[in-house]
Design a protein around this motif. Structure first.
Motif, mmCIF file in Angstrom:
data_model
loop_
_atom_site.group_PDB
_atom_site.id
_atom_site.type_symbol
_atom_site.label_atom_id
_atom_site.label_comp_id
_atom_site.label_asym_id
_atom_site.label_seq_id
_atom_site.Cartn_x
_atom_site.Cartn_y
_atom_site.Cartn_z
ATOM 1 N N LEU A 20 0.833 -1.113 0.228
ATOM 2 C CA LEU A 20 0.063 0.051 0.100
ATOM 3 C C LEU A 20 0.779 1.161 0.052
ATOM 4 N N SER A 21 0.510 2.234 -0.636
ATOM 5 C CA SER A 21 1.383 3.319 -0.789
ATOM 6 C C SER A 21 0.366 4.522 -0.373
ATOM 7 N N CYS A 22 0.664 5.542 0.386
ATOM 8 C CA CYS A 22 0.060 6.860 0.850
ATOM 9 C C CYS A 22 0.818 7.862 0.226
ATOM 10 N N ALA A 23 0.389 8.665 -0.710
ATOM 11 C CA ALA A 23 0.888 9.793 -1.227
ATOM 12 C C ALA A 23 0.444 11.115 -0.498
ATOM 13 N N ALA A 24 1.396 11.853 -0.172
ATOM 14 C CA ALA A 24 0.824 13.026 0.702
ATOM 15 C C ALA A 24 1.427 14.420 0.140
ATOM 16 N N SER A 25 0.543 15.395 0.238
ATOM 17 C CA SER A 25 0.836 16.698 -0.131
ATOM 18 C C SER A 25 0.914 17.526 1.170
ATOM 19 N N GLY A 26 1.535 18.798 1.154
ATOM 20 C CA GLY A 26 1.704 19.461 2.147
ATOM 21 C C GLY A 26 3.072 19.569 2.883
ATOM 22 N N SER A 27 3.717 20.673 3.011
ATOM 23 C CA SER A 27 4.963 20.889 3.576
ATOM 24 C C SER A 27 5.408 20.121 4.960
ATOM 25 N N ILE A 28 4.177 19.905 5.640
ATOM 26 C CA ILE A 28 4.380 19.253 7.179
ATOM 27 C C ILE A 28 4.552 17.997 6.999
ATOM 28 N N PHE A 29 4.646 17.133 5.786
ATOM 29 C CA PHE A 29 4.673 15.826 5.797
ATOM 30 C C PHE A 29 5.966 15.166 6.838
ATOM 31 N N ILE A 30 7.196 15.820 6.523
ATOM 32 C CA ILE A 30 8.340 15.343 7.073
ATOM 33 C C ILE A 30 8.362 15.515 8.688
ATOM 34 N N ARG A 31 7.286 16.449 9.134
ATOM 35 C CA ARG A 31 7.291 16.676 10.497
ATOM 36 C C ARG A 31 6.034 15.861 10.986
ATOM 37 N N LYS A 64 2.822 -8.168 13.362
ATOM 38 C CA LYS A 64 4.279 -8.297 13.734
ATOM 39 C C LYS A 64 4.856 -9.292 12.797
ATOM 40 N N GLY A 65 6.060 -9.057 12.303
ATOM 41 C CA GLY A 65 6.545 -9.891 11.474
ATOM 42 C C GLY A 65 6.285 -10.415 10.113
ATOM 43 N N ARG A 66 5.123 -9.481 9.696
ATOM 44 C CA ARG A 66 4.464 -9.954 8.388
ATOM 45 C C ARG A 66 4.317 -8.356 7.618
ATOM 46 N N PHE A 67 4.098 -7.417 8.403
ATOM 47 C CA PHE A 67 3.869 -6.266 7.770
ATOM 48 C C PHE A 67 5.160 -5.194 8.003
ATOM 49 N N THR A 68 5.501 -4.294 6.945
ATOM 50 C CA THR A 68 6.620 -3.357 7.383
ATOM 51 C C THR A 68 6.012 -1.925 6.844
ATOM 52 N N ILE A 69 6.216 -1.080 7.618
ATOM 53 C CA ILE A 69 5.853 0.187 7.161
ATOM 54 C C ILE A 69 7.250 0.988 7.145
ATOM 55 N N SER A 70 6.995 2.046 5.873
ATOM 56 C CA SER A 70 8.337 2.616 5.656
ATOM 57 C C SER A 70 7.762 4.130 5.179
ATOM 58 N N ARG A 71 8.884 5.110 5.330
ATOM 59 C CA ARG A 71 8.299 6.500 4.653
ATOM 60 C C ARG A 71 9.531 6.895 3.728
ATOM 61 N N ASP A 72 9.288 7.781 2.615
ATOM 62 C CA ASP A 72 10.043 8.132 1.921
ATOM 63 C C ASP A 72 9.748 9.858 2.103
ATOM 64 N N ASN A 73 10.640 10.660 2.527
ATOM 65 C CA ASN A 73 10.352 11.954 2.747
ATOM 66 C C ASN A 73 10.526 12.841 1.532
ATOM 67 N N ALA A 74 11.611 12.131 0.628
ATOM 68 C CA ALA A 74 11.765 12.634 -0.555
ATOM 69 C C ALA A 74 10.648 12.808 -1.408
ATOM 70 N N LYS A 75 9.845 11.656 -1.298
ATOM 71 C CA LYS A 75 8.762 11.359 -2.241
ATOM 72 C C LYS A 75 7.440 11.708 -1.495
ATOM 73 N N VAL A 76 7.555 12.227 -0.039
ATOM 74 C CA VAL A 76 6.333 12.415 0.626
ATOM 75 C C VAL A 76 5.322 11.428 0.382
ATOM 76 N N THR A 77 5.751 10.193 0.705
ATOM 77 C CA THR A 77 4.986 8.786 0.747
ATOM 78 C C THR A 77 5.004 7.844 1.829
ATOM 79 N N VAL A 78 4.449 7.209 2.209
ATOM 80 C CA VAL A 78 4.648 6.156 3.248
ATOM 81 C C VAL A 78 3.944 4.913 2.800
ATOM 82 N N TYR A 79 4.719 3.844 3.000
ATOM 83 C CA TYR A 79 4.297 2.641 2.531
ATOM 84 C C TYR A 79 3.903 1.594 3.695
ATOM 85 N N LEU A 80 3.015 0.568 3.217
ATOM 86 C CA LEU A 80 2.981 -0.793 4.111
ATOM 87 C C LEU A 80 3.237 -1.783 3.016
#
Length: 115
Positions: A20-31, A64-80
């Motif tokens: 899953l991807s979550c694309a964000a907009s807005g300058s406060i994403f990284i915070r 736990k052990g099956r899902f992994t969450i990550s974020r890419d601040n350059a792409k302002v996107t979070v993944y699952l």
């Protein structure tokens, strides 16, 4: 506020994987602290995974052990990344952002796991 748009849901067989991807907009994403929630029919919305601004993570015991969450601040996107999916993972998955008192939600994406 942060605008959030989820994608990547779908139908998968038990044992399969989805991202899953979550694309964000807005300058406060990284915070913003980011999270994935899910809501199955007839059940309350529950926290699945969390990732803080420093990359710290937390998971529901059920994933736990099956899902992994990550974020890419350059792409302002979070993944699952979801592996080893089970029928009980079937739900609408929502992306969530928190910055101070501001909370934002995406529209949700359906994940259906067949047995």
């Amino acid at each position: 506020q942060v605008q959030l748009v989820e994608s990547g849901g779908g139908l998968v067989q038990a044992g399969g994987s989805l991202i899953l991807s979550c694309a964000a907009s807005g300058s406060i994403f990284i915070r913003s602290d980011m999270a994935w929630y899910r809501q199955a029919p007839g059940k309350q919305r529950e926290l699945v995974a969390f990732i803080g601004t420093r990359g710290n993570t937390n998971y529901a015991d059920s994933v736990k052990g099956r899902f992994t969450i990550s974020r890419d601040n350059a792409k302002v996107t979070v993944y699952l990344q979801m592996n080893g999916l089970k029928p009980e993972d079937t739900a609408v998955y929502y992306c969530n952002a928190n910055y101070g008192s501001l909370t934002s939600w995406g529209q949700g994406t359906q994940v259906t796991v067949s047995s």
